[in-house]
Design an enzyme around this catalytic site. Sequence first.
Site, PDB file in Angstrom:
ATOM      1  N   SER A  51       0.813  -1.224   0.000  1.00  8.38           N
ATOM      2  CA  SER A  51       0.000   0.000   0.000  1.00  8.38           C
ATOM      3  C   SER A  51       0.844   1.271   0.000  1.00  8.38           C
ATOM      4  O   SER A  51       0.367   2.331  -0.433  1.00  8.38           O
ATOM      5  CB  SER A  51      -0.938   0.005   1.209  1.00  8.38           C
ATOM      6  OG  SER A  51      -0.209  -0.141   2.418  1.00  8.38           O
ATOM      7  N   GLY A  88      -2.052  -4.398   1.257  1.00  4.30           N
ATOM      8  CA  GLY A  88      -2.121  -5.650   1.997  1.00  4.30           C
ATOM      9  C   GLY A  88      -1.097  -6.689   1.589  1.00  4.30           C
ATOM     10  O   GLY A  88      -1.043  -7.769   2.182  1.00  4.30           O
ATOM     11  N   ASN A 116       4.093  -5.291   5.902  1.00  2.00           N
ATOM     12  CA  ASN A 116       2.940  -6.063   6.363  1.00  2.00           C
ATOM     13  C   ASN A 116       3.354  -7.355   7.060  1.00  2.00           C
ATOM     14  O   ASN A 116       2.662  -7.821   7.967  1.00  2.00           O
ATOM     15  CB  ASN A 116       1.999  -6.372   5.194  1.00  2.00           C
ATOM     16  CG  ASN A 116       1.250  -5.132   4.732  1.00  2.00           C
ATOM     17  OD1 ASN A 116       0.835  -4.306   5.538  1.00  2.00           O
ATOM     18  ND2 ASN A 116       1.097  -4.974   3.425  1.00  2.00           N
ATOM     19  N   ASP A 199      -4.306   6.857  10.276  1.00  4.06           N
ATOM     20  CA  ASP A 199      -3.930   5.516  10.735  1.00  4.06           C
ATOM     21  C   ASP A 199      -2.494   5.470  11.264  1.00  4.06           C
ATOM     22  O   ASP A 199      -2.076   4.479  11.869  1.00  4.06           O
ATOM     23  CB  ASP A 199      -4.127   4.476   9.625  1.00  4.06           C
ATOM     24  CG  ASP A 199      -3.267   4.732   8.388  1.00  4.06           C
ATOM     25  OD1 ASP A 199      -2.299   5.516   8.453  1.00  4.06           O
ATOM     26  OD2 ASP A 199      -3.565   4.123   7.342  1.00  4.06           O
ATOM     27  N   HIS A 202       0.301   5.187   6.868  1.00  3.39           N
ATOM     28  CA  HIS A 202       0.446   5.554   5.461  1.00  3.39           C
ATOM     29  C   HIS A 202       0.717   7.048   5.301  1.00  3.39           C
ATOM     30  O   HIS A 202       0.003   7.870   5.875  1.00  3.39           O
ATOM     31  CB  HIS A 202      -0.809   5.167   4.685  1.00  3.39           C
ATOM     32  CG  HIS A 202      -1.082   3.694   4.688  1.00  3.39           C
ATOM     33  ND1 HIS A 202      -1.936   3.099   5.588  1.00  3.39           N
ATOM     34  CD2 HIS A 202      -0.583   2.708   3.905  1.00  3.39           C
ATOM     35  CE1 HIS A 202      -1.979   1.801   5.357  1.00  3.39           C
ATOM     36  NE2 HIS A 202      -1.161   1.536   4.352  1.00  3.39           N
TER      37      HIS A 202
END
Length: 225
Positions: A51, A88, A116, A199, A202
Site C-alpha cells: 500500500s 495488503g 505487512n 492511521d 500511510h
Amino acid sequence: MKIQRSVILLATFLILLSCTSSKKEENKSEVTEESSQTLKPKKLILFFGNSLTAGYGIELEEAFPGLTAQRIDSLGLEYRVINAGLSGETTASGLSRLEWFLEEEPAIFVLELGANDGLRGITPDETKKNLKGIVQLVKSKYPSTRILLAGMQIPPNMGQEFAGAFRAVFPEVAQEENVTLIPFLLEGVAGDPDLNLPDGIHPTEAGHKIVFETIWPYLEREMEK
C-alpha cells in the site's frame, strides 16, 4: 516521324516516373527510419510493493512512484514507470504474483515489501526468504535488471528483539544478493503525525514527497549507468 516522336516522349515519361518513384522510396525510407527512432520504447522502472507503493489514501499520481514518473518526464529521460503496488501485500503474496509483472524486462526493479510481514508478526526468517526469492526470480529472468531494495522498520509493539531482527533483514538481503539498499524508505516520515494519514502508517501527499526525495538519488544513479 510521328512514331519516333511518340517513342521519345514515352521514354522521357518513363525516366521521369522512375526518378519520381525513387525519390518517393527514398523519402519513405527516411520517414520510416525517423519513425522507428521516435517509437523506440522507453526503459521500464517497475515499483513492486504494498500500500505504500500503491499510494493508499491519496491519488495514485501523488504517491512516490507517480512523483518519480513526473520527475522523469520533466527531465526528458528515456524511462517510464509502472506502479505494481497492492494494498495488503506480504512478501509471500508478492512472490506468488511477481511472474505477472515480468512479461516485460524492467531496467530498474524497486522492491518495497515487508512492512505487512512485520505488522502481522511473520517471522523475520520467512520475510528474508521471500525477499530473496523475489530478487532471485528477477535476476534469473533478467540478469541485467538493476534492483533497489527499500529497507523498512516497524514500531517495537512486538518487542525490541523482533523489531531489531526485522530491521536487519533488509541489509542482509541486499548484501547477500548484491543489490542496492535504500536504508529506510520512510526516513523523516515514519512517526510524524503531520506526514501520515490518521492511521499513523500511510504517508500523506506531503509524506510521499519526502519518500520520493529519499529514493530519487538511488534511482538517478541507476539510470545513469
